[in-house]
Every structure is written in C-alpha cells, then in structure tokens.
Design a protein around this motif. Structure first.
Motif, short mmCIF file in Angstrom:
data_model
loop_
_atom_site.label_atom_id
_atom_site.label_comp_id
_atom_site.label_asym_id
_atom_site.label_seq_id
_atom_site.Cartn_x
_atom_site.Cartn_y
_atom_site.Cartn_z
N ILE A 401 0.79 -1.10 0.33
CA ILE A 401 -0.25 0.29 -0.05
C ILE A 401 0.49 1.08 0.20
O ILE A 401 2.03 1.64 1.25
CB ILE A 401 -1.22 0.09 1.45
CG1 ILE A 401 -1.04 -1.35 1.22
CG2 ILE A 401 -2.11 1.49 1.46
CD1 ILE A 401 -2.56 -2.01 2.04
N HIS A 406 -6.41 4.87 -2.43
CA HIS A 406 -6.67 3.80 -2.09
C HIS A 406 -8.06 3.25 -2.98
O HIS A 406 -7.20 2.65 -4.04
CB HIS A 406 -8.28 5.07 -2.88
CG HIS A 406 -8.02 6.81 -2.25
ND1 HIS A 406 -9.28 7.25 -1.95
CD2 HIS A 406 -7.35 7.35 -1.09
CE1 HIS A 406 -9.13 8.64 -1.50
NE2 HIS A 406 -7.81 7.87 -0.87
N ILE A 407 -7.34 1.87 -1.91
CA ILE A 407 -7.35 0.44 -2.63
C ILE A 407 -8.73 0.40 -1.63
O ILE A 407 -9.11 0.35 -0.48
CB ILE A 407 -6.45 0.20 -1.74
CG1 ILE A 407 -5.20 0.41 -2.25
CG2 ILE A 407 -6.73 -1.40 -1.80
CD1 ILE A 407 -3.60 -0.59 -1.56
N ILE A 409 -11.32 -2.77 -1.25
CA ILE A 409 -10.75 -4.97 -0.90
C ILE A 409 -12.17 -5.80 -1.44
O ILE A 409 -13.07 -5.39 -0.82
CB ILE A 409 -10.00 -5.44 0.11
CG1 ILE A 409 -9.14 -5.36 0.52
CG2 ILE A 409 -10.49 -7.10 -0.02
CD1 ILE A 409 -7.93 -5.50 2.08
N LYS A 417 -11.17 -10.79 3.57
CA LYS A 417 -11.17 -9.13 3.47
C LYS A 417 -11.12 -9.11 5.27
O LYS A 417 -10.10 -7.83 5.59
CB LYS A 417 -12.53 -8.92 2.65
CG LYS A 417 -12.61 -9.00 1.93
CD LYS A 417 -13.80 -8.46 0.87
CE LYS A 417 -15.19 -8.15 1.24
NZ LYS A 417 -16.36 -10.16 2.02
N ILE A 421 -7.84 -7.05 7.29
CA ILE A 421 -8.22 -5.36 7.88
C ILE A 421 -7.59 -6.06 9.55
O ILE A 421 -6.71 -5.20 9.91
CB ILE A 421 -9.70 -5.62 8.04
CG1 ILE A 421 -8.80 -4.40 6.02
CG2 ILE A 421 -9.90 -4.01 8.49
CD1 ILE A 421 -10.88 -4.02 5.83
N ILE A 540 -9.20 2.89 6.96
CA ILE A 540 -9.43 1.43 6.98
C ILE A 540 -10.63 1.48 7.40
O ILE A 540 -11.63 1.95 8.18
CB ILE A 540 -8.65 0.49 7.96
CG1 ILE A 540 -6.99 0.56 7.50
CG2 ILE A 540 -9.16 -1.14 7.68
CD1 ILE A 540 -5.99 -0.35 8.64
N THR A 568 -4.03 7.70 3.27
CA THR A 568 -4.06 6.46 2.19
C THR A 568 -5.48 5.89 2.67
O THR A 568 -5.59 5.99 3.75
CB THR A 568 -2.76 5.44 2.89
OG1 THR A 568 -2.13 6.82 2.69
CG2 THR A 568 -2.46 4.01 1.71
N VAL A 570 -7.97 2.20 2.76
CA VAL A 570 -8.33 0.71 2.74
C VAL A 570 -10.32 0.91 2.56
O VAL A 570 -10.10 0.87 3.83
CB VAL A 570 -7.21 -0.40 2.90
CG1 VAL A 570 -7.71 -1.74 2.57
CG2 VAL A 570 -5.76 -0.11 2.71
N CYS A 579 -15.87 0.87 -6.34
CA CYS A 579 -15.31 0.59 -6.11
C CYS A 579 -14.23 1.01 -7.58
O CYS A 579 -13.09 1.42 -7.84
CB CYS A 579 -14.82 -0.96 -5.99
SG CYS A 579 -14.99 -2.20 -4.98
N CYS A 582 -11.47 3.63 -7.19
CA CYS A 582 -10.27 3.37 -6.04
C CYS A 582 -8.81 3.05 -7.63
O CYS A 582 -9.04 2.99 -8.33
CB CYS A 582 -10.63 1.95 -5.96
SG CYS A 582 -11.06 2.06 -4.07
N GLU A 596 -5.03 -8.15 -8.80
CA GLU A 596 -4.79 -6.34 -8.26
C GLU A 596 -4.73 -5.75 -9.52
O GLU A 596 -4.29 -6.03 -10.45
CB GLU A 596 -4.42 -6.14 -7.20
CG GLU A 596 -2.70 -6.46 -7.69
CD GLU A 596 -1.71 -6.51 -6.36
OE1 GLU A 596 -1.84 -5.09 -5.59
OE2 GLU A 596 -1.09 -7.08 -6.10
#
Lengths: 621, 599
Positions: A401, A406-407, A409, A417, A421, A540, A568, A570, A579, A582, A596
C-alpha cells in the motif's frame, strides 16, 4: 495456600483498611461471649452461695455494661468492614475491566478466555461475588480461630483449677486431659479434611454443569433481552421450541443444584455427628466432675458455655475451610484472567529502540514520517489461521500500500477480507509472514503508537452508551468545533442539534433514561464521524455504508472523495460501484489474493471480479 | 393502556406458592420442615442445660443423672443433625427458585404483543421485573421461612417467660419493638436510596459487560478508549460507594440505638431475676434458663420484625414483576376460521401507524392493493416506513388507523395468534437459535420436526451438501460458543438457512425484509435468482434499498416519509422521472456499460 496469600495481598493493595478492621472485629467478636459466660458463671455462683444482693446486682451491672461496649464495637466495626468489602468488589471489578481492555485482542477473542469469562460470569450469578466472599471467609476464619484459641485457654484453666482443688482424681487427670485434647484435635483435623474435600467437590461440580449453564445463559442474555428475536419467534411460532429447550437446561440446572444440596446435607450431618460427639464427652465429663463436687455449678455454666463456643468455633472453621478451598478455585479464575492481560509480546521497540537499535530505521523518525502520511505498508507472504481452525483464513498474501493510495478489497463472504483488515489493525498477529511499515515489522511498534495513525471503521462497529461527544472524540476532552464539523460531514448535524442535550446526549438507555437510540444508518454515520474526528493519515473501512440507503451512501462516498483525498485509504465493500474510483482493487477468494488492478483491467483479467460485477450490474440493465 | 391494578399480598403469595409447588416442590417441603426444627433447637438446648444443672444441684442418683445427660445429648444431636441436613439442602435448592421466576418473565417476553417487547418502555419494564426477582425472588423462601421461625419462636419463648413472669415478658417485648422502630426507619431510608443505587448499578453492569466484550473490544483498542471508559467506570463506582457509605452510617446509628435498648433490657431483667432468686421464687437454674429465654425472645421479636419489613419490601418490588406479567397478549376474538391455502390478496385501507410515544406517524394513510400472487417491491430511503410496513403485514403490529384486509377479511378477525400461521418472513438480521440446524429450519421441537421436509428445504436453497457433510448432518447444532460439537455458518449460509425456514413454513404470503444487505454480490445474486422459484404461487413483498431487486417484481411501491410516493412498474416509474428515477439513476450509473470508460 499460594492463591490464598496472593489474594490477601491483592486485598491489602486494593483496600488496605479491610484486614486490620477484620482482625479487630474478630478479636472483639471472639472474646465477647467468653466474657459474658464468665460473668454468668460468677453470678450463678454468687446466687448459689447466697451472697448479698447488692453485690450480685453490681456484678450483673458490670456484665451488662461490658456486653454493651463489646456489642457496640462489633457493630461499628462490622459496618466498616461492610463498606470496605463493597469497595473491594468494585475495585476488583475495575481491575478486571482494565485487564480486559488492556489484553491483547486476539487473546480476548480466543475461546479459552471467552470460556473463562463465561464461567466467571455464571459462577458470579449463581454464588455471588468471589471477592466479597473471600473477605467474608477471612473474617469468619479469624473469628473462629480466635474463638478456638480463647476456648482452649479457658478449658485448660478450668481443668487445671479443678485439679488443684482436689486430690482425688489427680492421678487420672493428666490422662483424661490428654484424652480430651487428643479427641479435640482429631475431630478438628477430620472435619477440616472433610470440608476441603467438599469444597473441591463443589468446584468440580460447577465445572460439570458449565456447558449447560452456557446454554442457559445464552437464552437469558442473548435471546430474551434481544427484541429482534421477537419477530421470528412470533411469526414462526417458536415459543414451544424455545420453551422446550429452555426448560431442559433450566431443569438440568435445577437437578444439579438439588444434587449439590443433597451432598451438602450429607456433609453437614457428618460434621454435626462429629462435633456433637465432642459435646457428649464434655457433658459427661463436666457433669460427673460437678456431680462429685469437684467443680462448682458456676464452673459448669462456664464450661458448657465455653465448650459450646469451642464447638461453634470448630464447625465455623470447617465451614470456612470448605468455603476457602471452594472459593480459591473461583478466585483462581479471576487471577488467570488478569494474567492474560500481561502481554509479554507487545511491541515496545519503537520507544525503546532509539538507543539500542542504531540501524537506519530510527524509530522516532519513522513515526514522524508515518504521522505525516509518508509511509508504505507491505504484506510479505502473510498467512493467518484462526485458532482451532483447519482452513487458512488468509494464505500467503503479499501486496503493498503506497502513500495516498485508495485501495478497495472485494470478495465473497468469508474470503478473508475482514481478517486481512484486522491483521492490519494488529488485532491479530500473522501466523506466518510479516506486515511491514516503511520496512519495520509492525509487531515491533508499541501498539498505542501504531494505532495512533489508523482510523478504522468496522462492519460491526460499536457505539457506547456514553455521551455522543465522548463516542466521537473517544476521550473526555473533545474539540467541540471539530466534533460539529465531522457531524456536518456525515450529514448528522441537524439530527444531533434536535436532540435534547445536543452532542452531550447519551446514547441508548444504559446510562441515562433520557438517552437516544439511533437507527442503524444513523449509528453508522456516527461511526464514520468518529473516524473522521481521529483524522489519522491511514483510514481503514470495513463496509462503512452497509446500513445506509443508496442516496446517503452516495453522499457519504462523495464526502470521502473530498475529505480523504490526501489520505491513504483501504476499504471493503460489497457494492462494487463504490470501487470504480479506487487506485487499485484487490480481489480475495478463499483466503488468497487472486488479482489486483484497476476496475477496467480486472474486468478483463479476473474471472472472479467479472462474475461479481456481472452479478450486480445485470440487475441494473 | 395503564390499568390500575394492585395485587394483594394474598394473590401474590398464591401465585408464588403455586409456581414453587409446580417447579421446586422439594424446596417447599424441606422449607416447611425446617420451621419447627429451627424453633425447637435452641429451646431444647436451654431446657437440657437446665435439666443437667438441676440433676447436679438436687443430687439425682448417678445413673439417672447420666441418663439425663445422654438423652439430652441424643436429642440435641438429632435436632442439630436434622437442622443441618435441611439447611444444607435448602441452601442450594434456594438458588433455583430465581430461575423459576425468571421463566415466568421470559414466557411473557415470548408471548406478549410484539410492540411491548420492542418499545423502550417495554424493555424497561422487563428490566424492572427482572430486578425485582434478583432482589426479592432469590430470598423469598429463605426470608419467609425465617419469618415463620421467628414468629413461632416468639410465641414459644413468650409463653414460657409469660408463665414465669408477666412483667418480664412485657419489658422484653417492648424493648424489642422499640428496636424495630429504629430498624424500620433505617429500612425506609435505604429504600429511598434504592432507586439511585439501581441507576448506578445499571451503569456499572453495562461497563462491566462492555469492557470484556469482543465487539466493543475492537473499538476500544483502535480508538484507545481505555482511559475514557476507565475514568467513567471509576467515577460511577465512586458515586455508588458514596451511597453505600450513607447507608452504612445509618446502619451504625440504628445498631447503636438497638444496643442501648438491649443494655436497658438486660439490666432490668438481671435485677428482676436476681431479686426473684433471692426471694426464693425461682431456682438458680431457672435464672439461667430465663436469662437465656429473655435474650432469645428479644432476638426472635426483632428478627421477626425485620423479616416482616423485608417481605413487605419484596412484595412492593414484586409489583413490577406482576406488572410485566400483566402485559397484554392481545387475542382478537377470531370470528371464524379463515384458512389461507392459496396466495391471498392484501389490501391496505387508509392505514396509518404511529409508535407509542412518538409525535409523528411512521406510516400515513396508506392505500394499497396487492393482488393474489403478485410480487411487490417496496423501496425507499432509511426511515421511510418500510420496516413498519413489514411489521403491519406480518401482524406484529396493528394499525393505529385504517385496516388491513387479507382476502377481503380484516386481519384482526383472524385472531392474532392464528394470523401468525400465514405469513413467512425473512429479515436482514439473522438470529439463529442454539439448536440443531433441522430445528432452526422447522422452528419446532425435535419430535415435531419432519426430517425429510427439512432436507428438501435445505436442498432448495443449496445448503444440503454443506449440511450433509457435517458429522451429525442436519442434527448438528448451531453456535460453537454455546454448544459442544456445534458448527458455525457463514453470513451467506445463515441467510440461506433463514430462507429454508420460510419455505418449511409453507406459507402463501412471503415477506423479505432486506435479506441481502450483508451479503456479497454473488450470494446476493443467488438469492435474487432463487426468489422467483420461492415466490411462485405466493403473494410476496420484497423490501430493499437496492433497486436492483425491482427487476423481478411485478410492481414497485416507493415509500417516502411514511407515504406512498410512487407506485407502478419499473418502466412506468422511469418514464415518470420522479424520485424513483433519480434513485435508480444514482445507483445504477456506475454499472451501466461505458460508464467506467468515461473516467
């Protein structure tokens, strides 16, 4: 014994006054009846000897006054002890809560600790607080030991007086005394042993019934108080089923308690026979002495009184020894729980390593960088397996990361998932592999410092029943303006203003009757505002908008875009539409990172992503 | 709603006795035997002491003396052993009584009208009822027995003393009664503190629970809330302790006053008895016997009084308990038996609904007809009244105004318990019972569960393979935290299990209330796919804020702020370009082809 000493030390630390008060109390309590008995003997003798009335009345007056003073002292001390005991239980609860909050999360969640917790709760429900009990036992133990000592001294005195007064039985006397003393000791030991066995038995019985208690407790604590079950119960007419199940466990508990009662009854009868046997020996012995005028009537009164007290002391002792050995096991559970909170492994490197570790990774600089948002996180072959689980929850995950990314999942339920986290939040430790931040293993950082740079929202977040502002600021001191602004960001400002006490309104009803219960969607917005308030460089989010309707969801996401653009991020979402914007999407499947990339790429290269996207998109065509 | 009904102590006692007789018969029997034993045991002790001294002073022949001692001993032993035997049992038996009383409350929770369970008021009532049990129920039998024992002891000792000396009896009784006065004042003071104490206790209980809860635990750790919560906990404990200290001070004062009284009583009775002995009215052993009696009598009296006030307090508390048991279980008079075999029609006529104590209506003047076999999609924002609609159509709530007709018959005419036989519902929050999978599907006891039907239902939702692979198949219990050898299902599987449950019910009216909110896209889609099969031949309502669900429904109803805003087919609503149109556009924009390419 070790546990007992440990508990006394703990009591001494929590409420230092308790033990001295207890000692003083038991001295008074133990001595009081003997003084009364002595006086009584004196009065009887004086009456018998037809002494002058004024003299006898004077003795009686002194007796009444002495008894009064002793009673007064006992009452006042007893009340002091009561207060101290209550204080002790609360302070121990507080210590317990602190340990629970400080404990490493994965330990708290582990089945051993959960079972331990449930057992502690159940035994408390059924037999009261173990610490209050311990204080009470100590009180009883002191009293009964002192009683026995006082009684023994007086018995010896009477017997020796009797020996001195006459020559007739001199030859037998030592033998008889030895015999008496022998019986007393023997009976005491026998009873104490009996008591300890019984105490252990009770504890192991509680262990046997623990599984039933868990079911019983689940109905009582989860199903009945939770009105949500009420809908299903009525529509599917589950009353009969629940009644049946509940009755079964209720009856099992009843049978268990009755069995325990039967055992207790037998145990007590055994002890009564033992102690009453002593009473017979005494009565015959003293009676005979008095009959032959070796001792006077007053002494008989004293002797019988003393012996009765002595026996009370012994049976009190048996009971307390039983309780002590029973209670010890329950206290052990408490101590075990506290021990779990001693984290040997919590990363302490960062603050400590500044001197020891002179590599380039200077920890102070690291945390400063991280705090400024200058960081990179790397999952390096991370795997995780839940305790007692056969499958890997996550298997060999590696990804990076980068700062400001910006990610998203995505993946099916149970694809790992949330576990991923939680690992990132250090709620769990990877079974193998490492998670690194700027090249340093995150486990090596002190937890409190690490968590400082993360704002997280979980799927099953919790709003506490404390004030709204305390919930958002997570602290007693809140920046009111900032609270107001984050409430505005999530569109809750008007709603909160309308509440009676504004941001100082209590949530739910646990703390205050005037509290407010928020709907699922509103509560979720508050959870988001909490994360915004924390304003950490790394966010997160695990399904942060699942309870929101589509319009609110869209509003929140557009807020995220402006508010979190520098940070940042997630997040996990089942709504694939969220999404699209992202920088990168990670596709999880069965605990593995399958693909990914950005949305368009994934639509082409990942079958799983394509399938999920199609599943949702086709309904909107 | 507020029925002013006061229970008399007699009614309460009758209720308790019958419950105890039903559930804890042994406890009742042992407690009854305990009464004479506890009264007689100290009395016999005193009598035997007197006999022995008489034997000595009057110089019985030795064998007769020995006989007196041994018989006396044997009697004491017998009584003592009996009393211990009873007490050992009752100590543990008593702990079960609470469960019996709790069961009464829980049964009510299961059966009363749903709104009584859901409302904050109902939940508070429940808490109060439970508290009254914890406070009083636990000790009810114990205190009752002790009260009876004290009363009998009072009578026995009273008669004995009275037969020797009337004045002595009167003095003793008077001082004891005066002592009661002090204790009573203390009790009343404590009573006043009770409410405040209950407040603090509730907070403490909450904090205690949250501190060790896993869900709260995550939040606490991530936001470092330890200090905040610890501070609040500490503060709560301090104010709780302050209350306790006040009470203890009161206790010290009352206790001291009682001791002053007994000092006066003792001096009086000693002097009185000494004079009597001196005048030759009584013997020395009678002196001992009577002083013992006097002390005993005053203890009996004051204990009796305090037991009585304790019982009084319990019964005051029990009013909360009975109030809860009194909550209505509305059973509308079923006028005749209507049976719904085929898909029914449902008509809402001017239906409004307002929650108790709420100022605005959750649903306003709803008029809606659902034809037999029609599939309705109910959409709308949070708080638009969708969930209230579900509660009305399933019969959990009754409309405040208007009526709901099922097959043209007002649903109140079905009788509420009766009506629950018809609808099947699946809700978003899945709540499984810690029983076997089969029982969760059948909602019935093991005996009444049809195993084949369960298997069939599980096959329909695609869970059978998963269940069959378990060691005990469908007999495997759910919830590993509660049961041994149990299993846990994933969120998607749980939701499918709930659907299996609705199939098992064989109902012709199906309601799904956001069943997919917690599911991943594929599981969600699976449920959508199955929906057509599930709802075939049934009248059904599908509630969702995902507009995709409108695809497989015949008609869409859009609720906004409690009113029907729009109604019609997808196409017609899209043409209208109203609220539905806006919402649909918003939600679907990213899913439409070509959108992603634009950015």
């Amino acid at each position: 014994m070790r546990v007992t000493i440990q508990t006394i030390k703990m009591i001494q630390r929590q409420v230092p006054r308790l033990i001295p008060f207890t000692l003083a109390y038991s001295v008074f309590l133990a001595v009081q009846p003997f003084i009364v008995v002595q006086f009584m003997g004196l009065i009887v003798n004086e009456l018998y000897d037809r002494k002058e009335m004024r003299e006898i009345i004077l003795t009686a007056g002194v007796l009444a006054l002495t008894a009064f003073l002793l009673d007064l002292a006992v009452t006042l001390l007893a009340n002091k002890i009561d207060i101290c005991t209550v204080e002790l239980t609360y302070k121990q609860d507080l210590t317990f809560a602190k340990s629970a909050m400080d404990m490493e999360y994965s330990k708290l969640e582990s089945s051993e600790v959960q079972v331990l917790l449930e057992n502690i709760r159940q035994s408390r429900f059924q037999r009261g607080d173990s610490w209050a009990k311990q204080a009470d036992i100590i009180k009883k133990l002191c009293t009964s030991v002192l009683t026995i000592i006082a009684a023994a001294v007086q018995i010896l005195k009477i017997v020796f007086d009797a020996v001195n007064n006459t020559q007739v039985h001199v030859a037998y006397m030592p033998l008889i005394i030895l015999f008496l003393a022998g019986i007393l000791v023997w009976v005491s030991i026998l009873s104490a042993k009996n008591g300890m066995r019984h105490g252990k038995n009770i504890f192991s019985r509680f262990g046997e019934v623990a599984p039933i208690n868990r079911i019983f407790g689940f109905y009582r604590q989860e199903i009945f108080p939770n009105y949500r079950y009420g809908k299903d119960i009525r529509i599917y007419e589950e009353q009969e089923l629940i009644n049946h199940e509940f009755d079964e466990s209720k009856n099992a508990v009843r049978d268990f308690m009755e069995k325990l009662g039967d055992e207790e009854a037998v145990f007590r009868v055994k002890n009564t026979i033992l102690t009453s046997f002593l009473l017979l020996v005494t009565y015959v012995f003293v009676g005979t002495l008095a009959y032959y005028r070796v001792i006077d009537i007053g002494t008989v009164v004293v002797f019988v009184g003393v012996i009765t007290k002595f026996l009370n002391g012994i049976s009190g002792n048996i009971q307390t020894v039983t309780e002590l050995s029973e209670n010890k096991k329950f206290l052990q559970q408490y101590i075990d729980f506290i021990d779990y909170s001693r984290n040997p492994g919590d990363g302490d490197v960062v603050t400590g390593c500044q001197k020891e570790d002179d590599s380039q990774n200077d920890a102070g600089t690291l945390m400063r960088d991280v705090q400024n948002g200058d960081f990179e996180i790397e999952f390096h072959h991370v795997s995780y397996q839940y305790p007692n689980a056969e499958k890997w929850a996550l298997h060999d995950i590696s990804f990076k990361i980068k700062r400001g990314e910006h990610i998203a999942i995505v993946g099916e339920n149970g694809s790992g998932k949330t576990t991923c986290i939680r690992l990132l939040c250090r709620l769990y430790r990877p079974t193998s592999g490492t998670i690194m931040i700027n090249g340093l293993d995150i486990q090596k950082i002190k937890f409190s410092e690490y968590i400082h740079f993360i704002s997280a929202i979980f799927q099953d977040f919790e709003l506490f029943s404390i004030k709204l502002v305390q919930n958002i600021a997570a602290s007693e001191q809140a920046d009111v303006e900032k609270v107001d602004s984050v409430l505005g960001d999530v569109g809750m400002r008007a709603r909160v203003k309308a509440m009676q006490n504004g941001i100082h309104t209590y949530m739910n009803y646990d703390f205050d009757g005037s509290g407010v219960e928020l709907s699922g969607g509103e509560a979720q917005k508050i959870a988001i505002s909490k994360a915004l308030y924390k304003d950490s460089p790394f966010c997160i989010m695990d399904e942060p908008t699942s309870a929101l309707d589509p319009m609110s969801e869209a509003e929140i996401y557009s807020q995220f875009n402006t508010l979190l653009s520098e940070k940042t991020l997630v997040f996990i979402s089942h709504r694939l539409s969220s999404c699209i914007f992202c920088d990168r999407i990670l596709v999880f499947q069965n605990g593995e990172l399958k693909a990914e990339g950005v949305h368009d790429e994934l639509l082409k290269k990942s079958k799983q992503y394509q399938k999920m996207w199609e599943a949702q998109a086709k309904n909107y065509k | 709603m507020d029925r002013e009904k006061k229970y008399t102590v007699r009614e309460m006692l009758q209720f308790f006795l019958s419950k105890v007789w039903e559930n804890n018969r042994k406890l009742l029997i042992f407690s009854l035997i305990q009464i004479p034993v506890l009264v007689l045991s100290p009395y016999i002790n005193l009598v035997i002491q007197k006999m022995i001294i008489r034997g000595i002073t009057q110089q019985y022949i030795f064998s007769r003396f020995l006989l007196t001692v041994v018989t006396g001993y044997a009697l004491i032993l017998l009584i003592q052993a009996l009393s211990e035997w009873l007490e050992g049992r009752s100590e543990w038996y008593n702990r079960v009584l609470v469960n019996t009383l709790l069961k009464c409350v829980d049964e009510k929770t299961l059966n009363t009208d749903y709104k009584n369970v859901e409302s904050a008021e109902g939940q508070q009532k429940r808490q109060k009822a439970l508290n009254s049990i914890y406070d009083g129920g636990q000790q009810l039998i114990k205190v009752s027995v002790s009260c009876m024992v004290n009363l009998c002891g009072f009578i026995l000792y009273g008669i004995t003393i009275f037969s020797y000396q009337k004045v002595l009896f009167l003095i003793t009784a008077a001082t004891a009664a005066a002592g009661y006065f002090f204790n009573d004042r203390l009790n009343k003071y404590e009573q006043k503190q009770k409410d405040r104490m209950a407040d603090e206790d509730r907070k403490i209980k909450y904090l205690e629970r949250e501190a060790a809860a896993t869900r709260a635990g995550r939040e606490i750790r991530l936001y470092r809330m330890q200090n905040l919560l610890y501070g609040i906990y500490d503060k709560t404990i301090c104010s709780r302790l302050a209350l306790e200290k006040n009470i203890c001070r009161g206790r010290s004062i009352a206790g001291s006053s009682v001791h002053v009284l007994s000092l006066m009583r003792n001096i009086f009775s000693y002097v009185f008895l000494i004079v009597m002995v001196h005048n030759g009215q009584i013997k020395v052993e009678d002196f001992l016997f009577l002083t013992g009696m006097v002390t005993g009598l005053s203890v009996w009296i004051s204990n009796f009084m305090s037991d009585l006030s304790k019982l009084h307090r319990f019964f005051m508390f029990f009013c909360c308990f009975f109030e809860y048991l009194d909550m209505p279980e509305t059973e509308d008079a079923a006028e005749s038996h209507y049976i719904l075999n085929t898909a029914p029609s449902v008509r809402f006529e001017n239906v409004s609904f307002c929650y108790d104590g709420s100022a605005h209506e959750a649903l306003k003047n709803i008029n809606l007809t659902i034809h037999p076999g029609e599939k309705i999609a109910l959409v709308g924002r949070n708080g638009s009244g969708k969930t209230t609609f579900v509660k009305l159509i399933t019969g959990l709530y009754r409309p405040t105004q208007g009526r709901i007709l099922v097959n043209g018959v007002d649903i109140t005419k079905y009788g509420s318990k009766e009506y629950f036989k018809y609808p099947a519902a699946v809700f978003q929050d899945v709540l499984l019972l810690p029983v076997s999978i089969a029982q969760n599907v059948s909602s019935a006891t093991e005996k009444k569960t049809d195993g084949n039907k369960v298997a069939e239902c599980l096959k329909k939702v695609g869970l059978w393979e998963r269940v069959e692979a378990l060691p005990d198949g469908a007999g495997t219990s759910i919830n590993t935290q509660v049961k041994m050898n149990a299993t846990d299902l994933s969120a998607g599987e749980q939701q499918r299990l709930m659907i299996a449950k609705s199939i098992y019910k064989d109902s012709s009216l199906l309601v799904l209330d956001e069943p997919t909110a917690a599911l991943d896209p594929i599981s969600e889609n699976n449920i959508y796919q199955q929906y057509n099969g599930l709802s075939a031949g049934k009248t059904s309502v599908f509630i969702s804020h995902r507009l995709a669900s409108t695809n497989f429904c015949d008609k869409i109803v859009l609720l906004d702020s409690g009113k029907i805003e729009e109604e019609g087919s997808h196409d017609s609503l899209m043409k209208k370009e109203g609220l539905y149109y806006t919402m649909y556009k918003e939600q679907s924009k990213y899913y439409r082809k070509g959108y992603a390419c634009k950015i």
